[in-house]
Design an enzyme around this catalytic site. Structure first.
Site, PDB file in Angstrom:
ATOM      1  N   CYS A 127       0.813  -1.226   0.000  1.00  0.00           N
ATOM      2  CA  CYS A 127       0.000   0.000   0.000  1.00  0.00           C
ATOM      3  C   CYS A 127       0.845   1.275   0.000  1.00  0.00           C
ATOM      4  CB  CYS A 127      -0.950   0.011   1.188  1.00  0.00           C
ATOM      5  SG  CYS A 127      -2.020  -1.419   1.215  1.00  0.00           S
ATOM      6  N   HIS A 267      -3.219   7.037   2.987  1.00  0.00           N
ATOM      7  CA  HIS A 267      -3.652   5.791   2.346  1.00  0.00           C
ATOM      8  C   HIS A 267      -5.069   5.472   2.821  1.00  0.00           C
ATOM      9  CE1 HIS A 267      -4.069   1.741   1.131  1.00  0.00           C
ATOM     10  NE2 HIS A 267      -3.751   1.197   2.296  1.00  0.00           N
ATOM     11  N   ASN A 297     -10.115  -0.174   0.234  1.00  0.00           N
ATOM     12  CA  ASN A 297      -8.657  -0.065   0.247  1.00  0.00           C
ATOM     13  C   ASN A 297      -8.138  -0.570  -1.102  1.00  0.00           C
ATOM     14  OD1 ASN A 297      -5.923  -0.465   0.570  1.00  0.00           O
ATOM     15  ND2 ASN A 297      -6.078  -1.389   2.599  1.00  0.00           N
TER      16      ASN A 297
END
Ligand code: ACO
Length: 339
Positions: A127, A267, A297
């Site tokens: 990520c 994020h 996500n």
């Protein structure tokens, strides 16, 4: 503050197929209420059967190239951040080069001492991939001042989710993003500084199978280890600490206070994580941008999806100080300052 790296164009792409919390209610023991309260996520986009990550990565790349008003022949590097590549090999970067038809401008057919060769490779910082990519691009731009870098984030984590595991499958979506990075010419935003880190001791907190650890023979059935697994609570704690500390480090190094930051984009993993980091940093709530409710996500692509929307809404502005921060499997983390 002078920069060696400028974002000249930006584009994103998500698949059309969507999975809402209500869709999950039909296939597992969960509820819209639980997912929204614990994560802030309402919807995600997932690759359709006939699609793959290189398709959305190509779409995002085309948008970024058009946005930067450059010709594809100017691209010298294609760097792809992904922890869900289409294959172990070839790289998604090479697949994008093929889709863009780069061979005709800088491939084996045109190789000559005069033409610069195209550089293509993938890298995995999970990520944190976009922030790691900004640092990689800065390093390349210091080595090759005339480089034009296409930095892409390409994630199709839906292909590695165990849809019998309610603790992970509800969290992730698929998306791609792309930016054109240069040290010259017209630009949207300047990359002032980047700071990245990693700690392999936490390797088991988030795992995605399918690599050579999986000693498969033809005919073997896949098991749980093939899919993404995560120790959610532990990840939550480390995510908050990692993003907060790296952001403070970056601010200090650039003699900035949190009150100097106009916009904060973290994020997009979980609303509660973003709120916790925002509180620890002491950033005003109005300066925090999120859009994870629409996409879930999307790993390395989540910051670019948020930047694209914030730009469209006039919130992400050239000249304003924007703080980006990310955290992911590895463990990896990083922060970046834009202006
Ligand atoms: N629906 C209903 N109940 C659920 C669900 C669900 N989808 N998922 C878990 N539960 C249950 C659990 O089974 C547990 O029940 P129990 O108490 O009877 O055992 C209860 O809810 C609490 O579970 P926790 O895991 O403790 O819930 P928590 O509040 O920690 O939330 C979550 C879980 C959302 C995963 C959270 O820990 C989190 O967001 N962690 C961070 C994950 C993340 O952001 N990762 C980013 C990096 S990913 C990458 O790099 C690829």
């Amino acid at each position: 503050m002078n920069s060696i790296c400028y974002i000249a164009g930006l584009g994103t792409s998500v698949p059309h197929t969507t999975l809402s919390n209500f869709d999950f209610e039909k296939i597992m023991d969960t509820s819209d209420e639980w997912i929204v309260t614990r994560t802030g996520i309402k919807n995600r986009h997932v690759l359709a059967k006939e699609q793959n990550v290189s398709d959305i990565a190509y779409e995002a790349s085309i948008k970024a190239i058009q946005d930067a008003k450059i010709d594809k022949s100017e691209i010298t590097h294609i760097l792809v951040a992904t922890c869900s590549p289409q294959n172990l090999s070839p790289s998604v970067a090479c697949l994008i080069a093929e889709k863009l038809g780069m061979s005709s401008v800088s491939g084996l057919q045109t190789i000559s001492p005069k033409n610069p060769s195209l550089v293509c490779f993938d890298f995995n910082a999970a990520c944190s991939g976009f922030i790691y990519g900004l640092e990689l691009a800065r390093a390349f731009l210091m080595l090759h001042r005339n480089a034009t870098i296409l930095l892409v984030t390409a994630e199709g984590l839906s292909r590695r989710l165990n849809y019998q595991d309610r603790t992970t499958s509800i969290l992730f979506g698929d998306a791609a993003g792309a930016v054109i990075l240069r040290d010259h010419g017209d630009y949207l935003y300047s990359v002032l500084d980047v700071s990245i880190g990693a700690d392999g001791d936490y390797k088991d907190l988030i795992r995605i199978g399918g690599g050579t650890e999986w000693q498969a023979k033809v005919g073997d059935r896949i098991d749980d280890t093939f899919f993404l697994s995560m120790q959610g609570r532990e990840v939550f704690k480390h995510a908050v600490r990692g993003m907060t500390q790296e952001s403070f480090k970056l601010l200090e190094r650039n003699h900035l206070a949190i009150s100097d930051i106009d916009l904060f984009i973290a994020h997009q993993a979980n609303m509660r994580i973003i709120e916790a980091v925002g509180e620890r940093l002491g950033i005003a709530k109005d300066n925090v941008f999120t859009n994870l409710e629409k996409y879930g996500n999307t790993s390395a692509s989540s910051i670019l999806l948020a930047m694209d929307e914030a730009r469209e809404k006039g919130i992400l502005k050239k000249g304003n100080k924007t703080l980006l921060t990310a955290f992911g499997a590895g463990l990896t983390w990083g922060s970046a300052l834009l202006s």
